[in-house]
Design a protein around this motif. Structure first.
Motif, mmCIF file in Angstrom:
data_model
loop_
_atom_site.group_PDB
_atom_site.id
_atom_site.type_symbol
_atom_site.label_atom_id
_atom_site.label_comp_id
_atom_site.label_asym_id
_atom_site.label_seq_id
_atom_site.Cartn_x
_atom_site.Cartn_y
_atom_site.Cartn_z
ATOM 1 N N ASP A 123 40.775 4.176 -4.521
ATOM 2 C CA ASP A 123 41.549 4.089 -3.277
ATOM 3 C C ASP A 123 41.606 5.445 -2.568
ATOM 4 O OD1 ASP A 123 42.035 1.394 -3.589
ATOM 5 O OD2 ASP A 123 44.095 1.642 -4.311
ATOM 6 N N ALA A 124 41.717 6.521 -3.353
ATOM 7 C CA ALA A 124 41.812 7.851 -2.745
ATOM 8 C C ALA A 124 40.555 8.179 -1.951
ATOM 9 C CB ALA A 124 42.052 8.904 -3.829
ATOM 10 N N LEU A 125 39.390 7.836 -2.482
ATOM 11 C CA LEU A 125 38.146 8.104 -1.759
ATOM 12 C C LEU A 125 38.038 7.235 -0.513
ATOM 13 C CD1 LEU A 125 35.695 8.468 -4.766
ATOM 14 C CD2 LEU A 125 36.215 10.240 -3.075
ATOM 15 N N LEU A 126 38.413 5.965 -0.625
ATOM 16 C CA LEU A 126 38.350 5.080 0.536
ATOM 17 C C LEU A 126 39.326 5.518 1.626
ATOM 18 C CD1 LEU A 126 37.966 1.605 -1.195
ATOM 19 C CD2 LEU A 126 36.317 2.678 0.349
ATOM 20 N N MET A 127 40.524 5.932 1.226
ATOM 21 C CA MET A 127 41.492 6.417 2.208
ATOM 22 C C MET A 127 41.012 7.707 2.870
ATOM 23 S SD MET A 127 45.333 5.596 0.728
ATOM 24 C CE MET A 127 45.059 6.176 -0.946
ATOM 25 N N GLY A 128 40.427 8.607 2.065
ATOM 26 C CA GLY A 128 39.906 9.844 2.625
ATOM 27 C C GLY A 128 38.756 9.587 3.590
ATOM 28 N N TYR A 129 37.895 8.634 3.251
ATOM 29 C CA TYR A 129 36.789 8.289 4.150
ATOM 30 C C TYR A 129 37.326 7.702 5.443
ATOM 31 C CZ TYR A 129 32.588 5.980 5.899
ATOM 32 O OH TYR A 129 31.551 5.552 6.699
ATOM 33 N N SER A 130 38.296 6.795 5.325
ATOM 34 C CA SER A 130 38.875 6.160 6.504
ATOM 35 C C SER A 130 39.570 7.183 7.400
ATOM 36 C CB SER A 130 39.866 5.066 6.079
ATOM 37 O OG SER A 130 40.452 4.442 7.202
ATOM 38 N N ALA A 131 40.230 8.157 6.777
ATOM 39 C CA ALA A 131 40.971 9.165 7.539
ATOM 40 C C ALA A 131 40.080 10.311 8.017
ATOM 41 C CB ALA A 131 42.108 9.721 6.688
ATOM 42 N N GLY A 132 38.850 10.385 7.515
ATOM 43 C CA GLY A 132 37.954 11.461 7.920
ATOM 44 C C GLY A 132 38.248 12.786 7.266
#
Length: 218
Positions: free
Chosen positions: A10-19
């Motif tokens: 989830d942390a990687l997906l959230m970081g990708y989504s947030a840029g």
């Protein structure tokens, strides 16, 4: 393609989504998302949540020159080679579209360099926040055992490898942190081709890889 069993956190997906991820991590994440329906759906959920949070924020006052300044920043970023890495499921060949954009084509466009033991690598050009490479590991071959000084993302594009954690086949991604010491071994059959990104040098456990490390930029 084999069933994908190892997914993004989830942390990687959230970081990708947030840029907020390094460019190299963005590339690995986008490539995996292009191969994985489950992670792509989860990423869209994070995008939706982020959009809702932005809608709830109070409008900010901006100057008349803000749009022009923003467009100049985008143009400067593109000139520096920093691309908007978007997951696109459709593809032809081995590499998903985000990876093809960086390689300049598919597998036959890769400029491999020998690193020892039959293993080859190709460094991809990204910013300095993380290094990214394609790895070609002959079937049945082990890479040197190593630990990590940061985070390493390894996405399997072809074949499979096993290590102390599990088996990783095509589409699987291994998220290795400082707690993991391992020695990946490519399975028999197809040669294993991976896309790997690291935000810190690896910690090799034998002296020969340590001597070669500065030259191989691993």
């Amino acid at each position: 393609m084999n069933e994908i069993k190892h997914h993004l956190t989830d942390a990687l997906l959230m970081g990708y989504s947030a840029g907020t991820l390094p460019e190299g991590f963005n590339l690995v994440v986008a490539t995996h998302i292009s191969m994985c329906d489950e992670c792509r759906a989860r990423m869209y959920e994070f995008d939706t949540v982020g959009g809702a949070v932005m809608d709830a924020e109070a409008p900010a006052n901006v100057s008349d020159e803000s749009l022009a300044a923003t467009l100049e920043m985008i143009a400067a970023d593109q000139d520096a080679g920093h691309e908007d890495i978007a997951p696109r499921p459709a593809r032809t060949g081995l590499f998903p579209s985000p990876l093809q954009d960086y390689v300049g084509g598919d597998l036959d466009a890769v400029k491999w360099r020998k690193v020892g033991g039959g293993v080859r690598q190709a460094l991809l050009k990204t910013d300095a926040s993380a290094s990214v490479r394609l790895l070609h590991i002959p079937a049945g071959t082990a890479v040197p055992d190593h630990g990590h000084r940061g985070t390493e993302l390894t996405l399997v594009l072809q074949g499979a490898f096993k290590d102390e954690e599990d088996r990783f086949g095509a589409g699987d991604i291994e998220v290795a942190t400082e707690e993991l010491d391992h020695q990946p071994v490519a399975e028999d059959g197809l040669d294993c081709i991976c896309l790997a990104a690291t935000d810190a040098p690896l910690r090799f456990n034998s002296w020969i890889p340590r001597i070669a490390q500065p030259f191989l930029r691993i």
